[in-house]
Write a protein that holds these residues in place. Structure first.
Motif, PDB file in Angstrom:
ATOM      1  N   GLY A  45     -32.092 -59.087 -41.343  1.00  0.00           N
ATOM      2  CA  GLY A  45     -33.153 -58.423 -42.106  1.00  0.00           C
ATOM      3  C   GLY A  45     -33.690 -57.205 -41.386  1.00  0.00           C
ATOM      4  O   GLY A  45     -33.951 -56.166 -42.012  1.00  0.00           O
ATOM      5  N   LEU A  46     -33.855 -57.304 -40.070  1.00  0.00           N
ATOM      6  CA  LEU A  46     -34.305 -56.154 -39.287  1.00  0.00           C
ATOM      7  C   LEU A  46     -33.306 -55.010 -39.420  1.00  0.00           C
ATOM      8  O   LEU A  46     -33.690 -53.858 -39.664  1.00  0.00           O
ATOM      9  N   ALA A  47     -32.031 -55.317 -39.283  1.00  0.00           N
ATOM     10  CA  ALA A  47     -30.992 -54.288 -39.402  1.00  0.00           C
ATOM     11  C   ALA A  47     -31.018 -53.645 -40.792  1.00  0.00           C
ATOM     12  O   ALA A  47     -30.897 -52.425 -40.929  1.00  0.00           O
ATOM     13  N   ARG A  51     -32.387 -49.374 -42.172  1.00  0.00           N
ATOM     14  CA  ARG A  51     -31.684 -48.332 -42.922  1.00  0.00           C
ATOM     15  C   ARG A  51     -32.686 -47.337 -43.506  1.00  0.00           C
ATOM     16  O   ARG A  51     -32.346 -46.171 -43.693  1.00  0.00           O
ATOM     17  N   ASP A  52     -33.917 -47.808 -43.792  1.00  0.00           N
ATOM     18  CA  ASP A  52     -34.939 -46.970 -44.418  1.00  0.00           C
ATOM     19  C   ASP A  52     -36.164 -46.730 -43.546  1.00  0.00           C
ATOM     20  O   ASP A  52     -36.941 -45.825 -43.827  1.00  0.00           O
ATOM     21  N   ILE A  53     -36.365 -47.568 -42.536  1.00  0.00           N
ATOM     22  CA  ILE A  53     -37.548 -47.466 -41.676  1.00  0.00           C
ATOM     23  C   ILE A  53     -37.064 -47.076 -40.286  1.00  0.00           C
ATOM     24  O   ILE A  53     -36.076 -47.638 -39.791  1.00  0.00           O
ATOM     25  N   SER A  54     -37.762 -46.149 -39.651  1.00  0.00           N
ATOM     26  CA  SER A  54     -37.320 -45.698 -38.330  1.00  0.00           C
ATOM     27  C   SER A  54     -37.267 -46.868 -37.346  1.00  0.00           C
ATOM     28  O   SER A  54     -38.027 -47.838 -37.457  1.00  0.00           O
ATOM     29  N   THR A  55     -36.369 -46.759 -36.383  1.00  0.00           N
ATOM     30  CA  THR A  55     -36.131 -47.837 -35.435  1.00  0.00           C
ATOM     31  C   THR A  55     -37.400 -48.249 -34.688  1.00  0.00           C
ATOM     32  O   THR A  55     -37.708 -49.437 -34.605  1.00  0.00           O
TER      33      THR A  55
END
Length: 106
Positions: A45-47, A51-55
């Motif tokens: 889910g984090l990965a 895709r849309d939220i900065s690391t």
């Protein structure tokens, strides 16, 4: 949708962290199984959310949610002593998580 997935993944981080402690070094079967399943789901889910939220934002929110819930659960179950100071600090952490969401452009 990415933020919802990130929040659920943060909750699952608290699940796997708690299960890891309960597994007693992977000597207990069911906590070990819960750890493995929750870990894979949480990381997946984090990965996906990243895709849309900065690391940096995603990771800080994920860790903050997981850490907060892990401590709250431990205090509720008596595994960790309750204290007003800890509670206030956790509330501050939650406030920072909300703040990250409010200032995020993701």
């Amino acid at each position: 949708m990415s933020w919802i997935i990130l929040i659920v993944s943060g909750v699952l981080e608290a699940v796997w962290a708690t299960a890891l402690g309960k597994s007693e070094g992977f000597t207990k079967l069911w906590p070990s199984v819960v750890f493995g399943v929750a870990l894979v789901a949480s990381m997946g889910g984090l990965a996906w959310a990243m895709r849309d939220i900065s690391t940096g934002t995603a990771y800080a929110v994920w860790v903050g949610i997981g850490a907060s819930l892990t401590v709250v659960y431990a205090m509720i179950t008596g595994d960790e002593d309750f204290s007003i100071v800890k509670t206030l600090l956790i509330l501050g952490l939650v406030g920072c998580i909300v703040g990250l969401k409010l200032v995020s452009h993701d």
